[in-house]
Design a protein around this motif. Sequence first.
Motif, PDB file in Angstrom:
ATOM      1  N   LYS A  86       0.801  -1.222   0.000  1.00 47.09           N
ATOM      2  CA  LYS A  86       0.000   0.000   0.000  1.00 47.09           C
ATOM      3  C   LYS A  86       0.839   1.280   0.000  1.00 47.09           C
ATOM      4  CE  LYS A  86      -3.727  -2.235   2.516  1.00 47.09           C
ATOM      5  NZ  LYS A  86      -4.498  -2.284   3.744  1.00 47.09           N
ATOM      6  N   ARG A  87       2.169   1.160   0.091  1.00 45.01           N
ATOM      7  CA  ARG A  87       3.028   2.344   0.143  1.00 45.01           C
ATOM      8  C   ARG A  87       2.802   3.183  -1.107  1.00 45.01           C
ATOM      9  NH1 ARG A  87       6.505   3.931   3.374  1.00 45.01           N
ATOM     10  NH2 ARG A  87       6.772   1.927   4.382  1.00 45.01           N
ATOM     11  N   LYS A  88       2.527   4.463  -0.892  1.00 48.33           N
ATOM     12  CA  LYS A  88       2.192   5.354  -1.999  1.00 48.33           C
ATOM     13  C   LYS A  88       3.439   5.902  -2.701  1.00 48.33           C
ATOM     14  CE  LYS A  88      -2.119   6.694   0.121  1.00 48.33           C
ATOM     15  NZ  LYS A  88      -2.890   7.698   0.784  1.00 48.33           N
ATOM     16  N   VAL A  89       4.542   5.999  -1.986  1.00 49.24           N
ATOM     17  CA  VAL A  89       5.751   6.592  -2.546  1.00 49.24           C
ATOM     18  C   VAL A  89       6.740   5.480  -2.896  1.00 49.24           C
ATOM     19  CG1 VAL A  89       7.677   8.165  -2.079  1.00 49.24           C
ATOM     20  CG2 VAL A  89       5.408   8.646  -1.124  1.00 49.24           C
ATOM     21  N   GLU A  90       7.253   5.522  -4.120  1.00 47.38           N
ATOM     22  CA  GLU A  90       8.272   4.566  -4.537  1.00 47.38           C
ATOM     23  C   GLU A  90       9.627   5.038  -4.031  1.00 47.38           C
ATOM     24  OE1 GLU A  90       8.432   1.671  -6.509  1.00 47.38           O
ATOM     25  OE2 GLU A  90       6.275   1.566  -6.167  1.00 47.38           O
ATOM     26  N   MET A  91      10.326   4.155  -3.321  1.00 46.26           N
ATOM     27  CA  MET A  91      11.653   4.482  -2.814  1.00 46.26           C
ATOM     28  C   MET A  91      12.566   3.287  -3.013  1.00 46.26           C
ATOM     29  SD  MET A  91      11.296   6.302   0.867  1.00 46.26           S
ATOM     30  CE  MET A  91       9.610   6.304   1.430  1.00 46.26           C
ATOM     31  N   SER A  92      13.835   3.581  -3.211  1.00 46.48           N
ATOM     32  CA  SER A  92      14.823   2.505  -3.231  1.00 46.48           C
ATOM     33  C   SER A  92      14.997   2.009  -1.802  1.00 46.48           C
ATOM     34  CB  SER A  92      16.154   3.032  -3.769  1.00 46.48           C
ATOM     35  OG  SER A  92      16.745   3.909  -2.820  1.00 46.48           O
ATOM     36  N   PRO A  93      15.493   0.790  -1.622  1.00 49.39           N
ATOM     37  CA  PRO A  93      15.741   0.307  -0.261  1.00 49.39           C
ATOM     38  C   PRO A  93      16.655   1.243   0.520  1.00 49.39           C
ATOM     39  CG  PRO A  93      15.882  -1.517  -1.794  1.00 49.39           C
ATOM     40  CD  PRO A  93      15.748  -0.257  -2.616  1.00 49.39           C
ATOM     41  N   GLN A  94      17.652   1.794  -0.159  1.00 53.39           N
ATOM     42  CA  GLN A  94      18.587   2.694   0.515  1.00 53.39           C
ATOM     43  C   GLN A  94      17.892   3.987   0.952  1.00 53.39           C
ATOM     44  OE1 GLN A  94      21.967   4.427  -1.603  1.00 53.39           O
ATOM     45  NE2 GLN A  94      23.295   3.395  -0.128  1.00 53.39           N
ATOM     46  N   GLN A  95      17.075   4.552   0.091  1.00 56.50           N
ATOM     47  CA  GLN A  95      16.346   5.769   0.444  1.00 56.50           C
ATOM     48  C   GLN A  95      15.377   5.495   1.592  1.00 56.50           C
ATOM     49  OE1 GLN A  95      13.973   7.417  -2.722  1.00 56.50           O
ATOM     50  NE2 GLN A  95      13.535   9.281  -1.575  1.00 56.50           N
ATOM     51  N   PHE A  96      14.700   4.358   1.548  1.00 56.97           N
ATOM     52  CA  PHE A  96      13.772   3.996   2.614  1.00 56.97           C
ATOM     53  C   PHE A  96      14.504   3.875   3.948  1.00 56.97           C
ATOM     54  CE2 PHE A  96      11.645   0.835   5.273  1.00 56.97           C
ATOM     55  CZ  PHE A  96      10.376   1.394   5.369  1.00 56.97           C
ATOM     56  N   ARG A  97      15.626   3.147   3.957  1.00 52.59           N
ATOM     57  CA  ARG A  97      16.403   2.994   5.192  1.00 52.59           C
ATOM     58  C   ARG A  97      16.871   4.346   5.713  1.00 52.59           C
ATOM     59  NH1 ARG A  97      18.293  -1.727   2.454  1.00 52.59           N
ATOM     60  NH2 ARG A  97      17.704  -3.570   3.647  1.00 52.59           N
ATOM     61  N   ASN A  98      17.327   5.205   4.802  1.00 53.72           N
ATOM     62  CA  ASN A  98      17.789   6.523   5.208  1.00 53.72           C
ATOM     63  C   ASN A  98      16.665   7.320   5.853  1.00 53.72           C
ATOM     64  OD1 ASN A  98      19.822   8.806   5.087  1.00 53.72           O
ATOM     65  ND2 ASN A  98      18.130   9.668   3.902  1.00 53.72           N
ATOM     66  N   GLU A 124      23.233   6.291 -12.575  1.00 52.44           N
ATOM     67  CA  GLU A 124      23.570   4.962 -13.076  1.00 52.44           C
ATOM     68  C   GLU A 124      23.293   3.847 -12.062  1.00 52.44           C
ATOM     69  OE1 GLU A 124      27.633   2.935 -14.525  1.00 52.44           O
ATOM     70  OE2 GLU A 124      27.166   4.861 -15.449  1.00 52.44           O
ATOM     71  N   ASN A 125      23.693   4.047 -10.803  1.00 58.55           N
ATOM     72  CA  ASN A 125      23.598   2.994  -9.786  1.00 58.55           C
ATOM     73  C   ASN A 125      22.541   3.253  -8.726  1.00 58.55           C
ATOM     74  OD1 ASN A 125      25.899   1.461 -10.790  1.00 58.55           O
ATOM     75  ND2 ASN A 125      27.100   3.211 -10.094  1.00 58.55           N
ATOM     76  N   GLY A 126      21.929   4.397  -8.748  1.00 56.26           N
ATOM     77  CA  GLY A 126      20.995   4.782  -7.693  1.00 56.26           C
ATOM     78  C   GLY A 126      21.703   5.664  -6.674  1.00 56.26           C
ATOM     79  N   ASP A 127      20.960   6.557  -6.082  1.00 55.14           N
ATOM     80  CA  ASP A 127      21.536   7.506  -5.138  1.00 55.14           C
ATOM     81  C   ASP A 127      22.090   6.797  -3.906  1.00 55.14           C
ATOM     82  OD1 ASP A 127      20.689   9.415  -6.928  1.00 55.14           O
ATOM     83  OD2 ASP A 127      18.958  10.035  -5.750  1.00 55.14           O
ATOM     84  N   HIS A 128      23.055   7.450  -3.252  1.00 52.14           N
ATOM     85  CA  HIS A 128      23.701   6.921  -2.050  1.00 52.14           C
ATOM     86  C   HIS A 128      23.326   7.822  -0.877  1.00 52.14           C
ATOM     87  CE1 HIS A 128      26.244   4.363  -4.588  1.00 52.14           C
ATOM     88  NE2 HIS A 128      26.228   5.398  -5.410  1.00 52.14           N
ATOM     89  N   TYR A 129      22.990   7.214   0.255  1.00 50.17           N
ATOM     90  CA  TYR A 129      22.499   7.950   1.424  1.00 50.17           C
ATOM     91  C   TYR A 129      23.394   7.681   2.625  1.00 50.17           C
ATOM     92  CZ  TYR A 129      18.319   8.540  -1.373  1.00 50.17           C
ATOM     93  OH  TYR A 129      17.445   8.864  -2.373  1.00 50.17           O
ATOM     94  N   THR A 130      23.851   8.763   3.234  1.00 49.57           N
ATOM     95  CA  THR A 130      24.732   8.693   4.390  1.00 49.57           C
ATOM     96  C   THR A 130      24.243   9.665   5.447  1.00 49.57           C
ATOM     97  OG1 THR A 130      26.621   8.210   2.967  1.00 49.57           O
ATOM     98  CG2 THR A 130      27.115   9.022   5.155  1.00 49.57           C
ATOM     99  N   SER A 131      24.410   9.287   6.711  1.00 52.06           N
ATOM    100  CA  SER A 131      24.126  10.196   7.826  1.00 52.06           C
ATOM    101  C   SER A 131      25.383  10.360   8.653  1.00 52.06           C
ATOM    102  CB  SER A 131      23.015   9.639   8.724  1.00 52.06           C
ATOM    103  OG  SER A 131      21.788   9.656   8.056  1.00 52.06           O
TER     104      SER A 131
END
Length: 155
Positions: A86-98, A124-131
């Motif tokens: 039911k998730r309305k927003v499409e996110m990559s696993p990395q974006q979701f975890r971030n 090319e590979n998908g965005d990278h998320y760091t905190s």
Amino acid sequence: MDEEFKFTTDEGYEYLVIFQEHSNYSSIFGIKIIDVSIILMNEEIEYNSYKSLIEFIKIINNYLVKEENVILYYYCDISPIKMRIKRKVEMSPQQFRNQLFVTMFERSKSENFVSRQIIVKDIENGDHYTSLITDKINESKLENIIKELESLLKK
């Protein structure tokens, strides 16, 4: 400086939370840069409860209380995760975890700590998320690291 914490969720999933110093970067920036890894020890996982997610943040906050002169570095991995249909927003696993990590950290009401996100665009590979997370007394060093990283990314 390396430390490991074992954690088993109420759902029975086993995790290992590892804090490991990046000594090369520590010497460059004049403050210890600590990589935080949250490793699932089980092969598969259905979900983590809110309580389990809060436990990860508690482990991180406790580490920051004990080691106040550090900057924690957390990179979200790309391992697949099960998303609600039911998730309305499409996110990559990395974006979701971030997004989950940032939200959980903000909800923990950690007034003594600051957190900044770095998102590296990668078509090319998908965005990278760091905190990056640190005690407020190190905020100026944190900002200097972010400026340095941003200048490198522009090249």
